[in-house]
Structure formats: structure tokens, C-alpha cells
Scaffold this active site. Sequence first.
Site, mmCIF file in Angstrom:
data_model
loop_
_atom_site.group_PDB
_atom_site.id
_atom_site.type_symbol
_atom_site.label_atom_id
_atom_site.label_comp_id
_atom_site.label_asym_id
_atom_site.label_seq_id
_atom_site.Cartn_x
_atom_site.Cartn_y
_atom_site.Cartn_z
ATOM 1 N N LYS A 177 -4.740 -7.493 -16.374
ATOM 2 C CA LYS A 177 -6.163 -7.662 -16.049
ATOM 3 C C LYS A 177 -6.481 -6.577 -15.013
ATOM 4 O O LYS A 177 -6.124 -6.695 -13.838
ATOM 5 C CB LYS A 177 -6.393 -9.062 -15.479
ATOM 6 C CG LYS A 177 -7.653 -9.227 -14.627
ATOM 7 C CD LYS A 177 -8.923 -9.167 -15.435
ATOM 8 C CE LYS A 177 -10.158 -9.314 -14.568
ATOM 9 N NZ LYS A 177 -10.497 -8.099 -13.791
ATOM 10 N N GLU A 252 2.098 -6.803 -3.989
ATOM 11 C CA GLU A 252 1.915 -5.644 -3.105
ATOM 12 C C GLU A 252 0.556 -5.837 -2.458
ATOM 13 O O GLU A 252 -0.477 -5.681 -3.106
ATOM 14 C CB GLU A 252 2.003 -4.347 -3.913
ATOM 15 C CG GLU A 252 2.188 -3.127 -3.016
ATOM 16 C CD GLU A 252 1.063 -2.140 -3.127
ATOM 17 O OE1 GLU A 252 0.274 -2.048 -2.157
ATOM 18 O OE2 GLU A 252 0.956 -1.469 -4.174
ATOM 19 N N CYS A 286 -3.434 1.510 0.108
ATOM 20 C CA CYS A 286 -2.709 0.512 0.914
ATOM 21 C C CYS A 286 -1.741 1.164 1.891
ATOM 22 O O CYS A 286 -1.413 0.569 2.913
ATOM 23 C CB CYS A 286 -1.929 -0.439 0.013
ATOM 24 S SG CYS A 286 -2.988 -1.363 -1.077
ATOM 25 N N GLU A 382 -7.090 -3.670 8.142
ATOM 26 C CA GLU A 382 -7.026 -2.461 7.320
ATOM 27 C C GLU A 382 -8.463 -1.944 7.119
ATOM 28 O O GLU A 382 -9.325 -2.685 6.645
ATOM 29 C CB GLU A 382 -6.411 -2.874 5.977
ATOM 30 C CG GLU A 382 -6.039 -1.762 5.070
ATOM 31 C CD GLU A 382 -5.310 -2.285 3.828
ATOM 32 O OE1 GLU A 382 -5.571 -3.433 3.391
ATOM 33 O OE2 GLU A 382 -4.483 -1.532 3.295
#
Length: 480
Positions: A177, A252, A286, A382
Amino acid sequence: MDITHLSVFENKCWVNGVWISSEETLEVKNPLDNSVITEVPVLSDEVVLQALTDAEIAQKSWKNVAPNERSRLLRNWFDLLMQHQDELAAIMTVEQGKPLREAKGEIAYAASYVEWFSEEAKRGYGDIIPTVPSSEILVFKEAIGVCAAITPWNFPAAMITRKVAPALAAGCTILVKPASETPLTALAIAKLAERAGIPGGVFNVITGSSTKIGKIFTESPIVKKLSFTGSTEIGAKLMAQSAPTVKKLSLELGGNAPVLVFNSANLDQAVQGVMDTKFRNAGQTCVCANRIYVQSAIYDEFVAKLKVKVDALKVGNGLDADTDIGPLINRKAIQKVEEHIKDALSKGASLVTGQTENTDGNWCIPTLVKDVTQDMLCAKEETFGPFAPIFKFEQEQDAIAMSNDTEFGLASYVFTQDINQFIRVSRGLEYGMVGVNTGLISNAAAPFGGVKSSGIGREGSKYGMDEYLEIKYVCLGNIN
Ligand code: SIN
């Protein structure tokens, strides 16, 4: 640019060897101007459930295809991905925004996982473990079964191939997906998998509601393994949803990467390394530098040199050859960048270059701020955008402590010419990955992954293959 005429363009889903559409659809937009590129299906629950059943049937044959043949098919796929690198990159730039140069780089990076695992397909070695003379301990490695993957918009190709290639190499089937923002790269990749001869049902791409499909994947007893790249919040939710069916998981998740620049660093190398890790994909990565810690003796010179490079970055349409920073994915991404900059400035940091507000479309001007401290938002969260906050430190142990003062533990970076320092600091950092004197650590041959809230499992390398294999122990007794 009209990408709909490209030979790899596709807006239907690839399910069990058939391209399918649906009545309900989802618009795919170009982040450059929010224009609609095309629409993709919103598959119903029934279709997704049927796809899982079909993938289970397909897996029974696929696991018995000789490793050599699986390897050959993956190699065909790799060759086609590289042959169509330009077309795939154009699709990626138009739906995601990243500069064409970076998009081409991502296609090569994505293809490198397919190449790597085409070779690993032949190496699912087991073991024979010595025991008492009258018996043998045999260890078989077997495909885990049907897998599912949910992939992000920031790397629309590579995050798919680094899950799909090891799954297929191991003898698993998989449903992907892709992010709703970037399904077209995924579908183009699937088109090439079809041309490569990968049998129907082995690799499937389904589009639709992320929440609904995530629920089906996690609740289904057919899915034996789920791999997800995305936020820690959603990863934890998927983990909880997967608990009743006890699935194997690879996650992750978020990062908050520190860069530690020591007095002993080669300054030009450190500045370039920070540019590479901070501004790749406009900071929407990331493993992007999120906090830049610079030792006091070189602080001013480092900031001055970095400013020159940041000022030289060209913001523009990703399709223009000289663009370094394309549009961000949406306005929400820009608001987060602005929130972090304003918070830092309000708490005493100072602006070196850039701006606090971006009102024009999805453009976000690269911004450098110095004298940032641990109490500011950008130290904790982040940013995921082109904002570089610089912190000053005195002692090595302070930099390590500040770097580790986060729930995250994905990537970290160290710049030093001192061999003892590099060992000490690499050991001291609570991270899954440490780049030393480089800002670019991603490689199909390397184990990519994090610790703490940054996730579980590793992707790429020989370890990435293990994620799709189960260990079966066979005890052979009475062999005399
Ligand atoms: C990511 O941002 O999740 C992946 C980046 C990479 O593979 O280098």
C-alpha cells in the site's frame, strides 16, 4: 510536464496479475501547484481481502520456484528499472516534488535493492549444528509467507523495493500500500515487475484508504509479516493492531538525527556532509540531520561556511536542471518547519539565513539558525524540512549526552579526524546507524534501521533477507 503518456505510467492497481480500477477514486496531485495529475482506485475491503487470499495461493507456488529462477526474475526487474530510470524519475518528481537529479538517484538506489536481493535469493543458507553423535540438528530457512508493506511518500520507489525485493527473494508474496500522495511511482514499478515476468499475485500494489487497508493488513491472519516505514505514532498503532495475530514486524519510524562536528574535523568535509544529510529531499528524509552540534573552537567558521552553501541552494521546480530544493509535499510540512524556526528564535536562537514565513505555494526557503539549545522544539521533534539548527558544545561527552537525549535512535553523524574519538563516539551514540565523515549512509548492502522509538528490524544487506525468513529446526535422531 504530462507524465500520463509515458510507457510506464499506470493509474490502475496491480492485483493478482490483473490491472484493476474501482468506481471510487483518489486524486493524485502535483505538489508544485496542487494540480490533479490523475486518479487512482480506492479499493473496497472485499477486493483487498480477496487480494490477500490470492497472494496466499500464489505464495504456495512462488516459494517452490527455484532460487535461481527467482534470482533471474529479480535481475530482469532490476534491468528494466534502470532502463526506465528517466521515465520513473519524471513520474516521481511530478507527484513528489523532489528534483529530477535526486529522483534519478532514488531510482538507481531503489533498483540497487532489487539487484542486491536478486543475488541474495540464492543464499538462503541454513545450518547443520553438531550435537551428540547419534543425531543431527538441522536448521532450515523458510519463506515466512504472505507479507504486507505500507510505504511513505518521501522515497516513493526505494522504500518499496527494499521491502519487496527481499520478500520475493525469500519466496514470500507481498502486497504494497503506497502513500496516497505518491502511488504513481509504485504502480510504474509494478508495471516493470509485470514486464520482468514476476508472476501475478506475487507482488501487488493496492491503493485506497490507508486506515482501512492498514486495519485489514494487521487484522488478517493471512499476513504473516508487516513492514512499515513512516511515523512512530502510526508504527506503534500498527504494532498494537498486529498483536492479536502475532505478526512479525519491521518498523522504520521517526528519526531525530544528530550531527556532531568536532574541533578535529576537516571543516570543508563536515560542511559538505551536513549539506548532504540535511538538504537531501529538501530535508524530508528520516535520516536527515535534525540537530547539528558544533564544538566551540570551530563554531563561527563552521556557521559562516555553511551559510555560503545554504545561500547557494536553488529552490524551484524539480523538473528544472539546476533545482536543489523542490516544493515540499504540502502546506502542513511547511507549517512544521515554520513552527520550529519561530520557536527557536523566540527562545534566544538567531537567524543566520533564510526566513520564518513561506506564503507562496509549497515552497520553503532553506533556513539556518544558530545558538539553538536543547529546550527548543527542534531539539525534540523531527522537523522534516529544510531547516538547519546549529547548537554549540564544549566537551565530547556533552555532545554525546545531548545527542542521546531523545526517544529516537535512527541515524547519527560524526565528523572528526581523531581515530580514538571516532570509536568512542560511535560506541556512545544510541543509534542504529552512524555515519563518520560522511552525510550519505544509505546503501543496499548495509543494514538500515533504528533503535528506541525509531523502530525494529533492519532493511537491506544480508540482515534484510532474514526479516522475510523463518527458522525451522529439525532434530534428526537415531541415525545409527
Ligand atoms: C527514509 O527517509 O526513510 C529513507 C532514507 C534512505 O533510505 O536513505
